[in-house]
Write a protein that holds these residues in place. Structure first.
Motif, PDB file in Angstrom:
ATOM      1  N   PRO A   1       0.802  -1.227   0.000  1.00  0.00           N
ATOM      2  CA  PRO A   1       0.000   0.000   0.000  1.00  0.00           C
ATOM      3  C   PRO A   1       0.836   1.278   0.000  1.00  0.00           C
ATOM      4  CG  PRO A   1      -0.122  -1.108   2.125  1.00  0.00           C
ATOM      5  CD  PRO A   1       0.547  -2.062   1.176  1.00  0.00           C
TER       6      PRO A   1
ATOM      7  N   ARG B   1       4.908  10.935  -2.653  1.00  0.00           N
ATOM      8  CA  ARG B   1       4.657  10.691  -1.245  1.00  0.00           C
ATOM      9  C   ARG B   1       5.917  10.941  -0.403  1.00  0.00           C
ATOM     10  NH1 ARG B   1       4.695   4.577   1.169  1.00  0.00           N
ATOM     11  NH2 ARG B   1       4.006   5.175   3.234  1.00  0.00           N
TER      12      ARG B   1
ATOM     13  N   TYR C   1      11.150   8.946   1.016  1.00  0.00           N
ATOM     14  CA  TYR C   1      11.138   7.878   0.013  1.00  0.00           C
ATOM     15  C   TYR C   1      11.770   8.260  -1.326  1.00  0.00           C
ATOM     16  CZ  TYR C   1       7.913   5.844   3.375  1.00  0.00           C
ATOM     17  OH  TYR C   1       7.354   5.336   4.520  1.00  0.00           O
TER      18      TYR C   1
ATOM     19  N   ASN D   1       7.930  -5.595  -0.736  1.00  0.00           N
ATOM     20  CA  ASN D   1       7.879  -4.466   0.194  1.00  0.00           C
ATOM     21  C   ASN D   1       6.429  -4.388   0.645  1.00  0.00           C
ATOM     22  OD1 ASN D   1       7.718  -2.085   1.563  1.00  0.00           O
ATOM     23  ND2 ASN D   1       8.928  -0.900   0.117  1.00  0.00           N
TER      24      ASN D   1
ATOM     25  N   GLY E   1       5.049  -2.543   2.683  1.00  0.00           N
ATOM     26  CA  GLY E   1       4.608  -1.235   3.196  1.00  0.00           C
ATOM     27  C   GLY E   1       4.191  -1.384   4.647  1.00  0.00           C
ATOM     28  N   ALA E   2       3.171  -0.655   5.047  1.00  0.00           N
ATOM     29  CA  ALA E   2       2.740  -0.676   6.447  1.00  0.00           C
ATOM     30  C   ALA E   2       2.243  -2.051   6.894  1.00  0.00           C
ATOM     31  CB  ALA E   2       1.642   0.367   6.665  1.00  0.00           C
TER      32      ALA E   2
ATOM     33  N   HIS F   1       4.081  -4.233   9.413  1.00  0.00           N
ATOM     34  CA  HIS F   1       4.051  -4.012  10.861  1.00  0.00           C
ATOM     35  C   HIS F   1       2.914  -4.750  11.569  1.00  0.00           C
ATOM     36  CE1 HIS F   1       7.059  -1.207   9.696  1.00  0.00           C
ATOM     37  NE2 HIS F   1       6.209  -0.410   9.089  1.00  0.00           N
TER      38      HIS F   1
ATOM     39  N   HIS G   1      12.510  -2.714   2.560  1.00  0.00           N
ATOM     40  CA  HIS G   1      11.931  -1.402   2.875  1.00  0.00           C
ATOM     41  C   HIS G   1      12.891  -0.344   2.361  1.00  0.00           C
ATOM     42  CE1 HIS G   1       8.734  -3.009   5.383  1.00  0.00           C
ATOM     43  NE2 HIS G   1       9.637  -3.877   5.813  1.00  0.00           N
ATOM     44  N   LEU G   2      12.354   0.654   1.689  1.00  0.00           N
ATOM     45  CA  LEU G   2      13.195   1.738   1.171  1.00  0.00           C
ATOM     46  C   LEU G   2      13.853   2.493   2.307  1.00  0.00           C
ATOM     47  CD1 LEU G   2      10.523   2.869  -1.382  1.00  0.00           C
ATOM     48  CD2 LEU G   2      12.836   2.208  -2.055  1.00  0.00           C
ATOM     49  N   SER G   3      13.066   2.796   3.332  1.00  0.00           N
ATOM     50  CA  SER G   3      13.575   3.567   4.469  1.00  0.00           C
ATOM     51  C   SER G   3      14.105   2.625   5.548  1.00  0.00           C
ATOM     52  CB  SER G   3      12.453   4.448   5.043  1.00  0.00           C
ATOM     53  OG  SER G   3      11.417   3.638   5.573  1.00  0.00           O
TER      54      SER G   3
ATOM     55  N   ILE H   1      13.523   1.349   8.715  1.00  0.00           N
ATOM     56  CA  ILE H   1      12.378   1.327   9.632  1.00  0.00           C
ATOM     57  C   ILE H   1      12.817   1.412  11.098  1.00  0.00           C
ATOM     58  CG2 ILE H   1      10.780   0.188   8.037  1.00  0.00           C
ATOM     59  CD1 ILE H   1      11.354  -2.483   9.417  1.00  0.00           C
TER      60      ILE H   1
ATOM     61  N   ARG I   1       7.179   1.325  13.673  1.00  0.00           N
ATOM     62  CA  ARG I   1       7.745   0.741  12.446  1.00  0.00           C
ATOM     63  C   ARG I   1       8.922  -0.192  12.743  1.00  0.00           C
ATOM     64  NH1 ARG I   1       5.354   3.877   8.330  1.00  0.00           N
ATOM     65  NH2 ARG I   1       4.988   6.001   9.036  1.00  0.00           N
TER      66      ARG I   1
HETATM   67  C1  DQA Z   1       8.081   1.229   3.895  1.00  0.00           C
HETATM   68  C2  DQA Z   1       8.167   1.467   5.405  1.00  0.00           C
HETATM   69  C3  DQA Z   1       6.816   1.311   6.054  1.00  0.00           C
HETATM   70  O1  DQA Z   1       6.897   1.595   7.448  1.00  0.00           O
HETATM   71  C4  DQA Z   1       5.811   2.282   5.459  1.00  0.00           C
HETATM   72  O2  DQA Z   1       4.534   2.056   6.007  1.00  0.00           O
HETATM   73  C5  DQA Z   1       5.775   2.210   3.976  1.00  0.00           C
HETATM   74  C6  DQA Z   1       7.031   2.118   3.254  1.00  0.00           C
HETATM   75  C7  DQA Z   1       9.436   1.498   3.200  1.00  0.00           C
HETATM   76  O3  DQA Z   1       9.598   1.050   2.066  1.00  0.00           O
HETATM   77  O4  DQA Z   1      10.308   2.168   3.761  1.00  0.00           O
HETATM   78  O5  DQA Z   1       4.718   2.308   3.352  1.00  0.00           O
HETATM   79  O6  DQA Z   1       7.736  -0.123   3.658  1.00  0.00           O
END
Ligand code: DQA
Length: 142
Positions: free
Chosen positions: A8, A16, A21, A75, A77-78, A81, A101-103, A105, A112
């Motif tokens: 998502p 975004r 990101y 990935n 996303g949320a 978690h 995950h790109l970031s 966490i 996260r």
């Molecule tokens: C994410 C990290 C998640 O915490 C966040 O909800 C995302 C992106 C990332 O790629 O860093 O949607 O998965």
């Protein structure tokens, strides 16, 4: 064949929260990844992006029982978690799955820090931006 699943809000990459990101769209990243995968000698890639948990579960099941698929990069996303359904889907398929995950966490909000899905994966890469996807593919092909 490699499966790449993005969860998502990743359809909004580039727009975004670019300070977190980056400025590239998901299409930019996928095109870059196609070249990286081809350079590793693997030409087939199936890309899925979905904002819905059930569709992600179905994508994992379909790719995971497709004999042509050598591995899946996800990935979530949320959903990483808190989605036990996605974790169970990863654990239910015979092909290896690597979470990305790109970031980083672990450097962000406490909610996260935990990934419930990563424990069902072969490995998890976070904080390296789009390079994480390429490294995940490389690990699946090696
Ligand atoms: C994410 C990290 C998640 O915490 C966040 O909800 C995302 C992106 C990332 O790629 O860093 O949607 O998965």
């Amino acid at each position: 064949m490699i499966g790449i699943i993005n969860g998502p809000n990743l359809n909004l990459l580039g727009k975004r929260e670019p300070e977190i990101y980056g400025s590239e769209s998901l299409e930019d990243i996928n095109n870059w990844l196609l070249d990286r995968v081809a350079a590793l000698g693997e030409s087939g890639v199936i890309f899925v992006q979905s904002n819905s948990e059930g569709e992600i579960v179905t994508a994992i099941q379909e790719m995971g029982y497709n004999p042509a698929v050598r591995g899946i990069v996800i990935n979530p996303g949320a959903y990483a978690h808190y989605s036990i359904a996605i974790r169970d889907a990863i654990a239910s398929v015979p092909v290896p799955v690597v979470e990305v995950h790109l970031s980083n966490i672990h450097a962000r909000e406490e909610f996260r820090h935990r990934s419930v899905t990563a424990g069902a994966c072969r490995g998890m890469i976070c904080g390296l931006g789009k390079l994480g996807y390429a490294l995940a593919v490389e690990s699946l092909l090696s």
